[in-house]
Scaffold this motif. Structure first.
Motif, PDB file in Angstrom:
ATOM      1  N   TYR A 112      41.396  42.001  46.115  1.00  0.00           N
ATOM      2  CA  TYR A 112      42.705  40.763  45.394  1.00  0.00           C
ATOM      3  C   TYR A 112      42.589  40.019  46.805  1.00  0.00           C
ATOM      4  O   TYR A 112      42.972  40.149  48.109  1.00  0.00           O
ATOM      5  CB  TYR A 112      43.919  41.715  45.977  1.00  0.00           C
ATOM      6  CG  TYR A 112      44.077  42.927  44.540  1.00  0.00           C
ATOM      7  CD1 TYR A 112      45.107  42.639  43.200  1.00  0.00           C
ATOM      8  CD2 TYR A 112      43.223  43.946  44.269  1.00  0.00           C
ATOM      9  CE1 TYR A 112      45.064  43.296  42.685  1.00  0.00           C
ATOM     10  CE2 TYR A 112      43.627  45.134  43.368  1.00  0.00           C
ATOM     11  CZ  TYR A 112      44.060  44.701  42.261  1.00  0.00           C
ATOM     12  OH  TYR A 112      44.022  45.429  41.406  1.00  0.00           O
ATOM     13  N   LEU A 115      47.121  35.091  45.250  1.00  0.00           N
ATOM     14  CA  LEU A 115      47.310  34.060  44.179  1.00  0.00           C
ATOM     15  C   LEU A 115      47.062  32.675  44.698  1.00  0.00           C
ATOM     16  O   LEU A 115      47.342  31.995  45.223  1.00  0.00           O
ATOM     17  CB  LEU A 115      48.763  34.898  43.433  1.00  0.00           C
ATOM     18  CG  LEU A 115      48.592  35.922  43.344  1.00  0.00           C
ATOM     19  CD1 LEU A 115      50.368  36.386  42.507  1.00  0.00           C
ATOM     20  CD2 LEU A 115      47.504  36.437  41.835  1.00  0.00           C
ATOM     21  N   ARG A 122      54.215  28.889  41.061  1.00  0.00           N
ATOM     22  CA  ARG A 122      55.040  29.736  42.082  1.00  0.00           C
ATOM     23  C   ARG A 122      56.212  30.045  42.279  1.00  0.00           C
ATOM     24  O   ARG A 122      56.866  30.580  42.603  1.00  0.00           O
ATOM     25  CB  ARG A 122      54.244  28.802  42.910  1.00  0.00           C
ATOM     26  CG  ARG A 122      54.325  30.182  45.047  1.00  0.00           C
ATOM     27  CD  ARG A 122      54.321  31.161  44.879  1.00  0.00           C
ATOM     28  NE  ARG A 122      53.222  31.403  44.677  1.00  0.00           N
ATOM     29  CZ  ARG A 122      52.402  32.879  45.382  1.00  0.00           C
ATOM     30  NH1 ARG A 122      53.066  33.691  44.901  1.00  0.00           N
ATOM     31  NH2 ARG A 122      51.530  32.986  44.923  1.00  0.00           N
ATOM     32  N   TYR A 169      48.525  35.529  32.497  1.00  0.00           N
ATOM     33  CA  TYR A 169      47.525  36.214  34.091  1.00  0.00           C
ATOM     34  C   TYR A 169      47.988  37.498  34.193  1.00  0.00           C
ATOM     35  O   TYR A 169      47.066  37.748  34.385  1.00  0.00           O
ATOM     36  CB  TYR A 169      48.754  34.784  34.807  1.00  0.00           C
ATOM     37  CG  TYR A 169      48.171  35.437  36.315  1.00  0.00           C
ATOM     38  CD1 TYR A 169      46.252  34.791  36.202  1.00  0.00           C
ATOM     39  CD2 TYR A 169      48.326  36.404  37.275  1.00  0.00           C
ATOM     40  CE1 TYR A 169      45.366  35.659  37.480  1.00  0.00           C
ATOM     41  CE2 TYR A 169      47.887  36.517  38.445  1.00  0.00           C
ATOM     42  CZ  TYR A 169      46.144  36.057  38.486  1.00  0.00           C
ATOM     43  OH  TYR A 169      45.448  36.769  39.702  1.00  0.00           O
ATOM     44  N   THR A 170      49.129  37.871  34.500  1.00  0.00           N
ATOM     45  CA  THR A 170      49.418  39.108  35.321  1.00  0.00           C
ATOM     46  C   THR A 170      48.425  40.350  33.631  1.00  0.00           C
ATOM     47  O   THR A 170      47.331  41.442  34.338  1.00  0.00           O
ATOM     48  CB  THR A 170      50.508  39.994  34.917  1.00  0.00           C
ATOM     49  OG1 THR A 170      51.437  38.739  35.350  1.00  0.00           O
ATOM     50  CG2 THR A 170      50.745  41.858  35.404  1.00  0.00           C
ATOM     51  N   ASP A 173      44.067  39.556  34.333  1.00  0.00           N
ATOM     52  CA  ASP A 173      43.577  39.799  36.078  1.00  0.00           C
ATOM     53  C   ASP A 173      43.560  41.765  35.396  1.00  0.00           C
ATOM     54  O   ASP A 173      43.303  42.631  35.579  1.00  0.00           O
ATOM     55  CB  ASP A 173      44.865  40.040  36.966  1.00  0.00           C
ATOM     56  CG  ASP A 173      44.599  40.159  38.303  1.00  0.00           C
ATOM     57  OD1 ASP A 173      43.535  40.129  38.304  1.00  0.00           O
ATOM     58  OD2 ASP A 173      44.923  39.752  39.544  1.00  0.00           O
ATOM     59  N   PHE A 202      46.037  47.568  41.549  1.00  0.00           N
ATOM     60  CA  PHE A 202      47.103  46.648  40.859  1.00  0.00           C
ATOM     61  C   PHE A 202      48.919  46.108  41.117  1.00  0.00           C
ATOM     62  O   PHE A 202      49.344  45.297  41.375  1.00  0.00           O
ATOM     63  CB  PHE A 202      46.371  45.894  39.469  1.00  0.00           C
ATOM     64  CG  PHE A 202      47.204  45.212  38.991  1.00  0.00           C
ATOM     65  CD1 PHE A 202      46.330  43.740  38.627  1.00  0.00           C
ATOM     66  CD2 PHE A 202      48.742  45.083  38.204  1.00  0.00           C
ATOM     67  CE1 PHE A 202      46.810  42.794  38.282  1.00  0.00           C
ATOM     68  CE2 PHE A 202      48.857  43.463  37.551  1.00  0.00           C
ATOM     69  CZ  PHE A 202      48.212  42.577  37.786  1.00  0.00           C
ATOM     70  N   HIS A 203      49.028  47.100  40.627  1.00  0.00           N
ATOM     71  CA  HIS A 203      50.999  47.305  41.281  1.00  0.00           C
ATOM     72  C   HIS A 203      51.500  47.160  42.636  1.00  0.00           C
ATOM     73  O   HIS A 203      52.368  47.590  42.607  1.00  0.00           O
ATOM     74  CB  HIS A 203      51.660  48.373  39.977  1.00  0.00           C
ATOM     75  CG  HIS A 203      51.638  48.896  38.769  1.00  0.00           C
ATOM     76  ND1 HIS A 203      50.083  48.507  38.223  1.00  0.00           N
ATOM     77  CD2 HIS A 203      52.565  47.489  37.919  1.00  0.00           C
ATOM     78  CE1 HIS A 203      50.118  48.368  36.843  1.00  0.00           C
ATOM     79  NE2 HIS A 203      52.027  47.595  37.121  1.00  0.00           N
ATOM     80  N   HIS A 205      48.856  45.334  44.945  1.00  0.00           N
ATOM     81  CA  HIS A 205      48.923  44.200  45.942  1.00  0.00           C
ATOM     82  C   HIS A 205      49.115  43.135  45.032  1.00  0.00           C
ATOM     83  O   HIS A 205      49.320  42.317  45.627  1.00  0.00           O
ATOM     84  CB  HIS A 205      47.026  44.190  46.013  1.00  0.00           C
ATOM     85  CG  HIS A 205      45.910  44.629  46.357  1.00  0.00           C
ATOM     86  ND1 HIS A 205      46.160  43.984  47.957  1.00  0.00           N
ATOM     87  CD2 HIS A 205      45.259  46.347  46.710  1.00  0.00           C
ATOM     88  CE1 HIS A 205      45.256  45.291  48.542  1.00  0.00           C
ATOM     89  NE2 HIS A 205      44.629  46.594  48.058  1.00  0.00           N
ATOM     90  N   ARG A 206      49.286  43.090  43.496  1.00  0.00           N
ATOM     91  CA  ARG A 206      50.209  42.417  43.026  1.00  0.00           C
ATOM     92  C   ARG A 206      51.488  43.201  42.547  1.00  0.00           C
ATOM     93  O   ARG A 206      52.007  42.415  40.912  1.00  0.00           O
ATOM     94  CB  ARG A 206      49.320  42.413  41.415  1.00  0.00           C
ATOM     95  CG  ARG A 206      48.041  41.707  41.490  1.00  0.00           C
ATOM     96  CD  ARG A 206      47.692  40.159  42.168  1.00  0.00           C
ATOM     97  NE  ARG A 206      46.517  39.498  41.996  1.00  0.00           N
ATOM     98  CZ  ARG A 206      46.063  39.545  43.206  1.00  0.00           C
ATOM     99  NH1 ARG A 206      46.790  39.554  43.817  1.00  0.00           N
ATOM    100  NH2 ARG A 206      44.898  38.345  42.878  1.00  0.00           N
ATOM    101  N   ASP A 208      54.643  41.896  43.076  1.00  0.00           N
ATOM    102  CA  ASP A 208      55.355  41.036  42.396  1.00  0.00           C
ATOM    103  C   ASP A 208      55.756  40.373  41.405  1.00  0.00           C
ATOM    104  O   ASP A 208      56.607  40.387  40.021  1.00  0.00           O
ATOM    105  CB  ASP A 208      55.263  39.654  43.035  1.00  0.00           C
ATOM    106  CG  ASP A 208      55.749  39.663  44.992  1.00  0.00           C
ATOM    107  OD1 ASP A 208      56.878  40.532  45.141  1.00  0.00           O
ATOM    108  OD2 ASP A 208      55.705  38.427  45.590  1.00  0.00           O
ATOM    109  N   LEU A 209      53.547  40.578  40.837  1.00  0.00           N
ATOM    110  CA  LEU A 209      53.788  40.035  39.745  1.00  0.00           C
ATOM    111  C   LEU A 209      54.450  41.719  38.513  1.00  0.00           C
ATOM    112  O   LEU A 209      54.500  41.504  38.066  1.00  0.00           O
ATOM    113  CB  LEU A 209      52.465  40.037  38.938  1.00  0.00           C
ATOM    114  CG  LEU A 209      52.110  38.290  39.850  1.00  0.00           C
ATOM    115  CD1 LEU A 209      50.143  39.220  39.529  1.00  0.00           C
ATOM    116  CD2 LEU A 209      52.563  37.688  38.662  1.00  0.00           C
TER     117      LEU A 209
END
Length: 303
Positions: A112, A115, A122, A169-170, A173, A202-203, A205-206, A208-209
Motif C-alpha cells: 500500500y 494515496l 484530498r 476509487y475505493t 482498489d 485494505f481496511h 491501510h485504507r 480512512d476510505l
C-alpha cells in the motif's frame, strides 16, 4: 426593496444550481421540462432566476433527476471568469476530469503506497472524516484545497460527485486487489484465506476510505447508491464462492457457512471503526489474526 432584491438573488442562485446539476447529468432542458410537466420556456425561466421556485417544485425537479434536494442546493455554480489550468480531458458536459488515481499492479496486492489524490478530492476526504458528508460544505472543502468555490466546479459538480469519486476509487482498489489475491491461491481454502487477508489489510491501510465508505453509504442518491452497492456485493461474492467450494471439498465443516462468511466479511469491513495506526497491532498482524479467526469460524479441516 432589499428583501425583494434578496429574493431575486436567491432565485437566481438556486436556478443556476438546478442548471448545473442538469448539465452534470447530461439531461436536456426539454427532457427535464417534460418530466416535471412544464414547458421548456418555464424551466428556462426557473434556471435563470426569473420565476420563483417553490419547495414542492424543487423536490419535483430533484426527483425527476434522481437526486436529492440537498444535492441541488450543494451544487457548485461555475464562474466563467474563474479559470483553472487543464488537468485532463474535457468530459461530456464540459467538466475537466480529475487526474486518474494509480491502482496497484496484480503482483502487489499486499503493498500500500500513500494515496495521491488531487487537492480537491484530498480536501473532500479530510472534510468528510472531520465533520461528515452532511456537515461538510463546498466552501470548507474549497478552503482546504486552496481554491475558490467556483474553481472547484472545473473538477467536481457537487459534494455528491466528490463522494462518488472517492468511493469509485475505493471499490476499484478493493476489487483489483481482491482479484489478484484470489488468483494467487492454489485451492479454495487458500483463496479464501488470501481474500480475508486482503480485506483486513485494505481496511487498515485504507482505513480512512473504509470509514467514509461505511459511514456515508446512505448519503448517496439512489443511482449512485445502487452502483456502489453492486460493487460491494461483487467483493463479498468472491468470498462466498470460495466458501462454497471449500464446503463441497469437505474442507469447511461448520454449519450455516454463508452466514459465517457474511460475519467474517463484516468483521473485516468494521476494522476502520476501531483500528488505529498507532495502536497495538500492525495491519499485517491484524490480517494474520483475522485469517486464523476466519478459518476457525468456518470449521477448517486441514487436508
Amino acid at each position: 426593496m432589499r428583501t425583494e432584491r434578496a429574493g431575486r438573488m436567491a432565485d437566481e442562485v438556486v436556478g443556476a444550481q438546478v442548471r448545473a446539476v442538469r448539465a452534470s447529468r447530461g439531461t436536456s432542458l426539454r427532457s427535464l421540462a417534460r418530466s416535471i410537466g412544464v414547458s421548456p420556456a418555464t424551466l428556462s425561466q426557473i434556471e435563470n432566476g426569473r420565476t420563483g421556485l417553490s419547495v414542492q417544485r424543487l423536490k419535483q425537479i430533484a426527483d425527476a433527476m434522481d437526486v436529492g434536494v440537498a444535492d441541488i442546493l450543494d451544487a457548485v455554480i461555475p464562474d466563467p471568469d474563474d479559470v483553472v489550468p487543464p488537468v485532463g480531458p474535457v468530459g461530456p458536459v464540459g467538466l475537466i476530469e480529475p487526474p486518474a488515481v494509480p491502482l496497484p499492479s496484480d503482483s502487489s496486492w499486499r503493498v500500500y503506497e500513500p494515496l495521491e489524490f488531487d487537492p480537491v478530492l484530498r480536501a473532500a476526504l479530510e472534510e468528510f472524516l472531520h465533520i461528515g458528508y452532511h456537515g461538510a460544505t463546498v466552501r470548507e472543502i474549497a478552503t482546504r484545497a486552496g481554491l475558490s468555490v467556483s474553481g472547484i466546479y472545473h473538477y467536481y459538480t457537487s459534494k455528491q460527485h466528490m463522494l462518488l469519486r472517492l468511493l469509485e476509487y475505493t471499490m476499484d482498489d478493493l476489487l483489483r486487489r481482491a482479484e489478484a489475491a484470489r488468483r494467487e491461491g492454489k485451492d479454495p481454502v487458500e483463496r479464501f484465506s488470501f481474500l480475508v487477508e486482503h480485506l483486513a489489510l485494505f481496511h487498515t491501510h485504507r482505513a480512512d476510505l473504509g470509514f467514509v465508505g461505511a459511514a456515508e453509504k446512505r448519503s448517496f442518491d439512489p443511482v449512485n447508491e445502487r452502483k456502489i452497492a453492486a460493487l460491494r456485493t461483487e467483493q463479498s461474492q468472491m468470498v462466498y464462492d470460495e466458501v462454497d467450494a471449500a464446503v463441497r471439498a469437505g474442507r469447511f465443516t461448520a454449519d450455516m457457512a454463508h452466514e459465517r462468511a457474511r460475519a467474517i466479511v463484516t468483521m473485516c469491513t468494521a476494522l476502520p471503526t476501531w483500528w488505529r495506526a498507532n495502536g497495538t497491532y500492525s495491519p499485517e498482524q491484524i490480517a494474520e489474526q483475522y485469517v486464523a479467526f476466519a478459518l476457525d469460524l468456518m470449521g477448517h479441516r486441514r487436508s
